[in-house]
Design a protein around this motif. Sequence first.
Motif, PDB file in Angstrom:
ATOM      1  N   UNK A  36      -8.939  42.363  37.230  1.00 51.32           N
ATOM      2  CA  UNK A  36     -10.359  42.699  37.295  1.00 51.32           C
ATOM      3  C   UNK A  36     -11.242  41.463  37.357  1.00 51.32           C
ATOM      4  N   UNK A  37     -10.859  40.390  36.659  1.00 53.10           N
ATOM      5  CA  UNK A  37     -11.680  39.181  36.689  1.00 53.10           C
ATOM      6  C   UNK A  37     -11.643  38.521  38.065  1.00 53.10           C
ATOM      7  N   UNK A  38     -10.522  38.674  38.777  1.00 55.45           N
ATOM      8  CA  UNK A  38     -10.410  38.119  40.131  1.00 55.45           C
ATOM      9  C   UNK A  38     -11.274  38.931  41.093  1.00 55.45           C
ATOM     10  N   UNK A  39     -11.261  40.253  40.923  1.00 56.76           N
ATOM     11  CA  UNK A  39     -12.120  41.097  41.756  1.00 56.76           C
ATOM     12  C   UNK A  39     -13.592  40.753  41.546  1.00 56.76           C
ATOM     13  N   UNK A  40     -13.969  40.499  40.296  1.00 57.38           N
ATOM     14  CA  UNK A  40     -15.348  40.131  39.991  1.00 57.38           C
ATOM     15  C   UNK A  40     -15.701  38.802  40.641  1.00 57.38           C
ATOM     16  N   UNK A  41     -14.770  37.851  40.595  1.00 58.10           N
ATOM     17  CA  UNK A  41     -15.012  36.540  41.193  1.00 58.10           C
ATOM     18  C   UNK A  41     -15.128  36.649  42.708  1.00 58.10           C
ATOM     19  N   UNK A  42     -14.345  37.542  43.322  1.00 56.79           N
ATOM     20  CA  UNK A  42     -14.467  37.777  44.761  1.00 56.79           C
ATOM     21  C   UNK A  42     -15.900  38.183  45.111  1.00 56.79           C
ATOM     22  N   UNK A  78       4.282  36.972  43.316  1.00 56.27           N
ATOM     23  CA  UNK A  78       3.680  38.046  44.121  1.00 56.27           C
ATOM     24  C   UNK A  78       2.511  37.508  44.923  1.00 56.27           C
ATOM     25  N   UNK A  79       2.261  38.130  46.071  1.00 55.76           N
ATOM     26  CA  UNK A  79       1.145  37.717  46.922  1.00 55.76           C
ATOM     27  C   UNK A  79      -0.183  37.880  46.195  1.00 55.76           C
ATOM     28  N   UNK A  80      -0.317  38.919  45.371  1.00 60.36           N
ATOM     29  CA  UNK A  80      -1.572  39.144  44.648  1.00 60.36           C
ATOM     30  C   UNK A  80      -1.826  38.043  43.627  1.00 60.36           C
ATOM     31  N   UNK A  81      -0.761  37.552  42.961  1.00 61.80           N
ATOM     32  CA  UNK A  81      -0.913  36.453  42.004  1.00 61.80           C
ATOM     33  C   UNK A  81      -1.308  35.176  42.733  1.00 61.80           C
ATOM     34  N   UNK A  82      -0.633  34.906  43.854  1.00 61.46           N
ATOM     35  CA  UNK A  82      -0.943  33.716  44.640  1.00 61.46           C
ATOM     36  C   UNK A  82      -2.377  33.764  45.149  1.00 61.46           C
ATOM     37  N   UNK A  83      -2.792  34.933  45.623  1.00 60.32           N
ATOM     38  CA  UNK A  83      -4.154  35.100  46.133  1.00 60.32           C
ATOM     39  C   UNK A  83      -5.177  34.938  45.016  1.00 60.32           C
ATOM     40  N   UNK A  84      -4.848  35.470  43.836  1.00 57.04           N
ATOM     41  CA  UNK A  84      -5.757  35.338  42.697  1.00 57.04           C
ATOM     42  C   UNK A  84      -6.002  33.885  42.345  1.00 57.04           C
ATOM     43  N   UNK A  85      -4.955  33.072  42.389  1.00 57.29           N
ATOM     44  CA  UNK A  85      -5.078  31.642  42.114  1.00 57.29           C
ATOM     45  C   UNK A  85      -5.996  30.970  43.133  1.00 57.29           C
ATOM     46  N   UNK A  86      -5.829  31.344  44.411  1.00 57.28           N
ATOM     47  CA  UNK A  86      -6.665  30.760  45.458  1.00 57.28           C
ATOM     48  C   UNK A  86      -8.137  31.146  45.273  1.00 57.28           C
ATOM     49  N   UNK A  87      -8.370  32.423  44.999  1.00 56.58           N
ATOM     50  CA  UNK A  87      -9.747  32.895  44.827  1.00 56.58           C
ATOM     51  C   UNK A  87     -10.420  32.181  43.658  1.00 56.58           C
ATOM     52  N   UNK A  88      -9.675  32.011  42.594  1.00 56.20           N
ATOM     53  CA  UNK A  88     -10.245  31.429  41.378  1.00 56.20           C
ATOM     54  C   UNK A  88     -10.478  29.924  41.499  1.00 56.20           C
ATOM     55  N   UNK A  89      -9.585  29.219  42.210  1.00 52.15           N
ATOM     56  CA  UNK A  89      -9.612  27.754  42.152  1.00 52.15           C
ATOM     57  C   UNK A  89      -9.795  27.026  43.479  1.00 52.15           C
TER      58      UNK A  89
END
Length: 249
Positions: free
Chosen positions: A44-50, A177-188
Motif C-alpha cells: 500500500x505504501x508503494x501504491x501511495x508513492x506511485x 518477485x517482479x512486484x518487489x523489484x518494481x516497488x524498490x524502483x518506485x521508492x528509490x
Amino acid sequence: MDWSRAKNVLIYAFLLLNLVLGYQLWNDLQEQADSNLDFTSLESNIQKMMDEKGIKILAKIPGDTPALPKISYRFVDGDQNDRMINLESPVDSKLIFTSKELVNALKGSIPDIGDYWYDEAASRAGEFILHPLVDGKWPLFKINLTLYYSEQKIISYRQPKIEVSDPGDEKEQRVLSASKALGNLIENFLPDGAVVTEIELGYYGEVFNSDAHLPASPAWRFILESGKEYYVQGISGDVISPNTEKAKE
C-alpha cells in the motif's frame, strides 16, 4: 424502388455494424484488462508513492518467480564486435513479427536464429534486436543479434558468437518477485512522472571483450517510456541504473 426491402437491408446493415463495433470494444477492453497492473501485488505504501510521484505502469507485472541458477558465458572469439554479414537474399522485414516465418526465412543464413528472442522494446529504426535464450527460455540481455533493414528488407546482420557454460553445481535460487523489484524502483530510483512500459525476466551480465567466462545473474528488466532501462538483479535485489553499469543497493 422497394422501400420495404431497402429499409430491411438498412436495418440489417446497422445491426451488423453494431455487432462489429461491439466486438471491437470488447476486444479493446479485454486487451486493456490483460495489461492492467494488479495493484494488489504492490504494498500500500508503494501504491501511495506511485500516486504522489505520478508514476504509471503500462506493463503487466509477471507473477512467476522461478528458481534459476547463475550462469557464465564467453565470447567464442574473444570479441563481441563481430563483423557485419550481408544476406545473399534480403528478407521482407515484416517477417520479424511472425517469429516462425522469420526463422524459416533466415535459418539458411543464421542457422541458430531459432535460439534467439526478439526484443521489440530494444529495437530501433533500421535495426531489429534479438537476444540468445538461456535454457531456451530466458533472454541474455545486452548480447545482441542485430538485424539491419532498409526499405523494408532485412539486408545484413551482426552476431557475436557466445558459449554458455553448463551451470553444473550452481545452486538454483528463487528470484525476487517482479512486484518487489518494481516497488524498490518506485521508492528509490524512478523519477517523477515515469511510465513503465515493459517488465521482462532474463539474465544480465558484464559485457566486455574477453576470452574468459563472464558471470550473468537472473535479472528483471524495466523499460520506461523515455527509453531508459533499469535492471534489478533477481537474487541480490541490486539495481543497475540507466546509462551506468554500477550496481546500487
